[in-house]
Structure formats: C-alpha cells, structure tokens
Design a protein around this motif. Structure first.
Motif: not given
Length: 198
Positions: A132-153
């Motif tokens: 809802s806040n990022v028009p064109g957001y297309a990264e839902s496949a990489n979304y993780v339902d977790s309090p915090a996530v770390r990936d490649h810095g």
C-alpha cells in the motif's frame, strides 16, 4: 581496541527514537563503535518522543569509507515524503560498496522505493503495508513474515522487532558470540533473566 569505522544513524524530524536504541547501545558498549548521528542538514531535529538531537554530520558530508553500518529508524515521514536525492545517493553508494544498511518500520518503505529490496529476503510492518505504501512493489516472493530479516548486508525489521533488529545488526557486525546474542535477545524479548528470574 575500538573499530576504525563508525555506526551511522539517520536522524530526521519525527524519527522513531526507540527503534534503533537497543542496537546503538549494544554496538557502542560491546562493539566499541563510535556512533554518528546524520541529519539532512546540521540543524537540530526533534524525534517522535520529543528528544532534541543535534546531528554530528549531514548526509552530504558522510565519508562512506568511515561507515561500518547505516541505520534508518522509522517515522511517519517515510510514508509521506520522497527520499531526498542526497540520501538516495548515500544509500546507493553504501549498498554498492557492500556496507550494511538497516531499516526498521516505515524506513523499509524508503528503501523499497529505492529498489534496495530487489532480490533480497526482507520484512516490514506487513506485506500489505509495503504494497500500500510502495507503488510497483514486486518483491512479495522475497517477503518474510518475521520480526527482522538479514540478507546480503540488508537488515529490515517490523516496528515491533527492535530487539530482533538489534540482534541482526550485532550478528552482521560480529559483535558478541552467537550464544551471547541469543541470550541478550531472549532477555530483552521475554523480560526474564536466564534461570527464570524476572
């Protein structure tokens, strides 16, 4: 011996002062890092909690070679304002050189708009929140339902995940042992000392 580089935290009008607090305190205390507060200008800003902060430097003056990690606290401004060109440039430069960037709560919106989430596992205040806040957001496949996530810095966190956010920063910068990080996070999340004492 203190690290040569510093942890930089962005301080803008209305920033959510509690969100980076655990991380900054522990990185300074256990990691011996200097902490630099970075404003859009050198003018004093007021946090969401009413704390007056005088930035130690401005975005335009940051020496990227001195940055061990950059923290972006949340705050309502990220939902309602575009990222300033000089801050966008700084974030892109740091990302290109592999310097860790950590965004929590609404600051995840800012980095999503800049494309920094692309191809990386991440989280936020919910998948629908990002959509809802990022028009064109297309990264839902990489979304993780977790309090915090770390990936490649890149570290991202929900606004409710300040403890986990701090733990991921401690891990990214190799501060404390694996066991001590886990114990620290458990104590602050459960409000209980090891052995069950409150």
């Amino acid at each position: 011996m203190a690290p040569e580089k510093a942890v930089y935290v962005i301080v803008v009008e209305g920033f959510a002062d509690w969100e980076p607090a655990h991380a900054l305190a522990e990185l300074r205390r256990h990691g011996q890092y200097r902490v630099e507060s970075v404003g859009l200008t050198l003018a004093t800003v007021e946090s969401m909690g009413g704390i007056q902060v005088l930035p130690s430097t401005s975005v335009a003056k940051v020496d990227t070679a001195d940055v061990a990690a950059l923290i972006l606290p949340g705050g309502d401004r990220w939902e309602n304002s575009p990222v300033e060109p000089e801050l966008e440039q700084l974030l892109n430069d740091l990302d290109a050189q592999g310097t860790p960037i950590a965004a929590i709560c609404a600051a995840t919106v800012a980095i999503a708009r800049l494309g920094l989430l692309r191809g990386r596992r991440h989280t936020s205040n919910g998948l629908e929140y990002l959509r809802s806040n990022v028009p064109g957001y297309a990264e839902s496949a990489n979304y993780v339902d977790s309090p915090a996530v770390r990936d490649h810095g890149l570290i991202t966190a929900s606004g409710l995940g300040d403890v986990e956010f701090a733990r991921e920063l401690l891990e990214e910068l190799n501060v404390l042992s694996v066991e001590d990080r886990a114990t620290w996070a458990s104590i602050f999340r459960s409000a209980r000392l090891p052995g069950g004492a409150a």
